[in-house]
Design a protein around this motif. Structure first.
Motif, mmCIF file in Angstrom:
data_model
loop_
_atom_site.group_PDB
_atom_site.id
_atom_site.type_symbol
_atom_site.label_atom_id
_atom_site.label_comp_id
_atom_site.label_asym_id
_atom_site.label_seq_id
_atom_site.Cartn_x
_atom_site.Cartn_y
_atom_site.Cartn_z
ATOM 1 N N ARG A 13 -10.749 0.744 2.952
ATOM 2 C CA ARG A 13 -9.567 0.117 3.538
ATOM 3 C C ARG A 13 -9.323 -1.305 3.017
ATOM 4 O O ARG A 13 -8.812 -2.165 3.722
ATOM 5 N N VAL A 14 -9.766 -1.540 1.780
ATOM 6 C CA VAL A 14 -9.572 -2.838 1.150
ATOM 7 C C VAL A 14 -8.848 -2.681 -0.187
ATOM 8 O O VAL A 14 -7.882 -3.377 -0.467
ATOM 9 N N ALA A 15 -9.356 -1.748 -0.990
ATOM 10 C CA ALA A 15 -8.822 -1.574 -2.338
ATOM 11 C C ALA A 15 -7.607 -0.650 -2.313
ATOM 12 O O ALA A 15 -7.450 0.170 -1.401
ATOM 13 N N PRO A 16 -6.746 -0.775 -3.324
ATOM 14 C CA PRO A 16 -5.570 0.095 -3.391
ATOM 15 C C PRO A 16 -5.963 1.563 -3.520
ATOM 16 O O PRO A 16 -6.902 1.901 -4.227
ATOM 17 N N ALA A 17 -5.232 2.416 -2.824
ATOM 18 C CA ALA A 17 -5.457 3.864 -2.911
ATOM 19 C C ALA A 17 -4.808 4.370 -4.181
ATOM 20 O O ALA A 17 -3.587 4.327 -4.324
ATOM 21 N N VAL A 18 -5.635 4.821 -5.121
ATOM 22 C CA VAL A 18 -5.114 5.239 -6.414
ATOM 23 C C VAL A 18 -5.520 6.665 -6.799
ATOM 24 O O VAL A 18 -5.085 7.173 -7.834
ATOM 25 N N HIS A 19 -6.358 7.305 -5.977
ATOM 26 C CA HIS A 19 -6.794 8.674 -6.283
ATOM 27 C C HIS A 19 -6.456 9.600 -5.129
ATOM 28 O O HIS A 19 -6.663 9.249 -3.967
ATOM 29 N N VAL A 20 -5.953 10.780 -5.450
ATOM 30 C CA VAL A 20 -5.768 11.823 -4.441
ATOM 31 C C VAL A 20 -7.087 12.586 -4.347
ATOM 32 O O VAL A 20 -7.450 13.326 -5.264
ATOM 33 N N GLY A 27 -10.153 22.821 -2.424
ATOM 34 C CA GLY A 27 -9.001 22.254 -3.086
ATOM 35 C C GLY A 27 -8.070 21.501 -2.154
ATOM 36 O O GLY A 27 -7.073 20.939 -2.588
ATOM 37 N N ALA A 28 -8.377 21.504 -0.855
ATOM 38 C CA ALA A 28 -7.518 20.827 0.120
ATOM 39 C C ALA A 28 -7.532 19.320 -0.103
ATOM 40 O O ALA A 28 -8.591 18.725 -0.324
ATOM 41 N N VAL A 29 -6.329 18.713 -0.050
ATOM 42 C CA VAL A 29 -6.234 17.264 -0.169
ATOM 43 C C VAL A 29 -6.800 16.629 1.100
ATOM 44 O O VAL A 29 -6.476 17.046 2.214
ATOM 45 N N ARG A 30 -7.652 15.619 0.913
ATOM 46 C CA ARG A 30 -8.256 14.934 2.059
ATOM 47 C C ARG A 30 -7.539 13.622 2.354
ATOM 48 O O ARG A 30 -7.106 13.394 3.466
ATOM 49 N N ALA A 31 -7.468 12.739 1.376
ATOM 50 C CA ALA A 31 -6.805 11.453 1.577
ATOM 51 C C ALA A 31 -6.696 10.756 0.238
ATOM 52 O O ALA A 31 -7.130 11.278 -0.792
ATOM 53 N N LEU A 32 -6.153 9.548 0.253
ATOM 54 C CA LEU A 32 -6.043 8.727 -0.948
ATOM 55 C C LEU A 32 -7.170 7.703 -0.939
ATOM 56 O O LEU A 32 -7.415 7.053 0.080
ATOM 57 N N LEU A 33 -7.850 7.603 -2.074
ATOM 58 C CA LEU A 33 -9.008 6.710 -2.170
ATOM 59 C C LEU A 33 -8.849 5.743 -3.327
ATOM 60 O O LEU A 33 -8.074 5.983 -4.261
#
Ligand SMILES: [Zn+2]
Length: 122
Positions: A13-20, A27-33
């Motif tokens: 919760r600090v760095a920009p979310a750049v990965h799906v 294969g389910a999407v979890r979140a952006l990391l």
């Protein structure tokens, strides 16, 4: 999803979310990391037990170092940290070693030395 996470990584919760991030089995999407958290999950094989063990490891050593620093600052002299499950300083017996083990191997060299020196083991 990016808006819901305020543009930030769902873990740190600090760095920009750049990965799906997705579950590699389903294969389910979890979140952006962020880059580091996404890579970290992969390094720890997405295994919650290993991740928790790593967290406990880091927390233990961080606290140990703080205790040593506080003791030194208080003038208590050198302090040796002890891991959980280790016998206290001066003890020659490992926890759980009292005659209940069926293992025939793994005796410590200390036990052999005491036997050779004629000391009773117990
Ligand atoms: Zn992150």
């Amino acid at each position: 999803m990016l808006r819901d996470q305020d543009g930030l990584c769902a873990i740190c919760r600090v760095a920009p979310a750049v990965h799906v991030d997705h579950d590699h089995e389903t294969g389910a999407v979890r979140a952006l990391l962020c880059f580091n958290c996404n890579g970290g999950l992969g390094q720890f094989r997405d295994d919650p037990d290993v991740l928790r063990a790593a967290a406990d490891y880091v927390a233990f050593h961080t606290l140990s170092q703080r205790v040593v620093a506080l003791a030194a600052a208080a003038g208590l002299g050198p302090v040796r940290t002890v891991r959980l499950g280790e016998p206290p300083v001066g003890s020659h017996r490992r926890p759980g070693a009292r005659g209940t083990s069926t293992r025939g191997i793994g005796r410590s060299s200390g036990a052999r030395r005491r036997e050779q020196a004629g000391e009773a083991d117990g």
